[in-house]
Enzyme design. Structure first.
Site, PDB file in Angstrom:
ATOM      1  N   ASP A  12      33.049 -41.037   1.614  1.00 51.36           N
ATOM      2  CA  ASP A  12      32.619 -40.070   0.591  1.00 51.36           C
ATOM      3  C   ASP A  12      31.394 -40.531  -0.184  1.00 51.36           C
ATOM      4  OD1 ASP A  12      34.776 -38.357   1.222  1.00 51.36           O
ATOM      5  OD2 ASP A  12      36.114 -39.487  -0.093  1.00 51.36           O
ATOM      6  N   LYS A  15      27.146 -39.523   3.311  1.00 53.54           N
ATOM      7  CA  LYS A  15      26.536 -39.583   4.644  1.00 53.54           C
ATOM      8  C   LYS A  15      26.417 -38.187   5.249  1.00 53.54           C
ATOM      9  CE  LYS A  15      29.699 -42.309   6.375  1.00 53.54           C
ATOM     10  NZ  LYS A  15      30.528 -42.483   5.171  1.00 53.54           N
ATOM     11  N   LYS A  39      28.456 -38.093  15.586  1.00 48.67           N
ATOM     12  CA  LYS A  39      29.367 -38.858  14.735  1.00 48.67           C
ATOM     13  C   LYS A  39      29.927 -39.956  15.622  1.00 48.67           C
ATOM     14  CE  LYS A  39      32.177 -39.545  11.113  1.00 48.67           C
ATOM     15  NZ  LYS A  39      31.746 -39.823   9.746  1.00 48.67           N
ATOM     16  N   ASP A  47      33.842 -34.042   9.824  1.00 48.43           N
ATOM     17  CA  ASP A  47      32.419 -33.916  10.118  1.00 48.43           C
ATOM     18  C   ASP A  47      32.116 -33.157  11.401  1.00 48.43           C
ATOM     19  OD1 ASP A  47      31.698 -35.309   7.813  1.00 48.43           O
ATOM     20  OD2 ASP A  47      32.021 -37.226   8.798  1.00 48.43           O
ATOM     21  N   GLU A 108      25.657 -40.317  12.512  1.00 48.21           N
ATOM     22  CA  GLU A 108      26.422 -40.603  11.296  1.00 48.21           C
ATOM     23  C   GLU A 108      27.465 -41.683  11.572  1.00 48.21           C
ATOM     24  OE1 GLU A 108      29.385 -38.645   7.953  1.00 48.21           O
ATOM     25  OE2 GLU A 108      28.360 -37.315   9.358  1.00 48.21           O
ATOM     26  N   GLY A 111      32.859 -44.498   7.289  1.00 51.38           N
ATOM     27  CA  GLY A 111      33.169 -45.396   6.184  1.00 51.38           C
ATOM     28  C   GLY A 111      31.936 -46.048   5.607  1.00 51.38           C
ATOM     29  N   CYS A 169      24.038 -37.848  -5.569  1.00 46.55           N
ATOM     30  CA  CYS A 169      24.748 -37.474  -6.799  1.00 46.55           C
ATOM     31  C   CYS A 169      26.086 -36.835  -6.445  1.00 46.55           C
ATOM     32  CB  CYS A 169      23.909 -36.513  -7.635  1.00 46.55           C
ATOM     33  SG  CYS A 169      22.409 -37.259  -8.307  1.00 46.55           S
TER      34      CYS A 169
END
Length: 235
Positions: A12, A15, A39, A47, A108, A111, A169
């Site tokens: 979280d 990515k 991925k 994802d 991607e 973790g 953000c």
């Protein structure tokens, strides 16, 4: 390799936001150039389902996600539960094949950089072994500075080459709050890695137009190395 590994400090971290933003930008401005999304491996859902829904990708489901486990756990634990092994050779050959077919591939990670991929290897280890270049996504929050320093130190220790850091953000912060929680100058000074931009918080992280816009504000020369960044729509 014509690819960018999008790694993070943790789960979280953002990515997926960066991956979708870069893919949305590419789709908008380079419609005649081929982009691949991959991925590396996925545990649980998330994802690969999102990318399938958002983008029309000329690639197979196996190329999008060559290794998947049902339990949302670290891959070695999830694989053990299913009586399977981590087939890294399958992931590697899929990445090679996709890179040969596409102009560029967004890869991607899973973790954080220190997350286990097997019982012996972390994300940073395979990034080094496969000679991938990447970007580190750091969530803007209390502790962001320490997370950036620790993950960059791990990358340097393993030999994983980072092109830069992108701040994400996770909440709607003011400019002052961002400067307090994740000061760019301090992070760059402590890590000696450039900050390539800041992803603002999005109420709808699937809005492709907004995603493309926030991608345009990043240092795309570093994030999309070797790509002619003159948009085709401007010709």
């Amino acid at each position: 390799m014509n690819s960018l590994l999008i790694a993070g400090t943790d789960t979280d971290a953002g990515k997926t936001v960066l991956t979708t933003a870069l893919a949305a930008y590419w789709q908008m401005y380079f419609p005649d150039r081929s982009l691949g999304i991959m991925k590396l491996m996925q545990t649980g859902t998330g994802d690969r389902e999102l990318y399938t829904r958002l983008f029309s990708l000329d690639q197979s489901p196996e190329e999008l996600n060559p290794l998947h486990f049902d339990a949302p756990l670290a891959p070695p634990i999830a694989a053990e539960r299913e009586g399977r092994r981590i087939e890294l050779e399958k992931v590697w050959t899929t990445l090679q094949s996709l890179s040969e077919r596409k102009d560029f591939v967004l890869v991607e990670a899973l973790g954080g950089l220190g997350s286990p991929v097997t019982w012996e290897l972390t994300v940073a280890d395979i990034a080094r072994d496969w000679r991938l270049r990447g970007v580190l996504v750091v969530p803007v929050k209390l502790g962001a500075i320490g997370q950036a320093v620790a993950n960059v130190a791990l990358a340097k220790h393993t030999g994983f080459k980072l092109r830069g850091i992108v701040l994400n953000c996770v909440k709607a912060y003011s400019e002052q709050e961002i400067a307090d929680l994740a000061p760019v100058d301090l992070i760059q000074s402590l890590t000696q890695i450039p900050v390539l931009g800041i992803l603002p918080h999005l109420d709808d992280p699937t809005d492709l137009a907004k995603l493309a816009k926030i991608a345009s504000d990043l240092d795309l020369e570093q994030l999309l190395p070797g790509v002619n960044l003159v948009p085709q729509t401007s010709k």
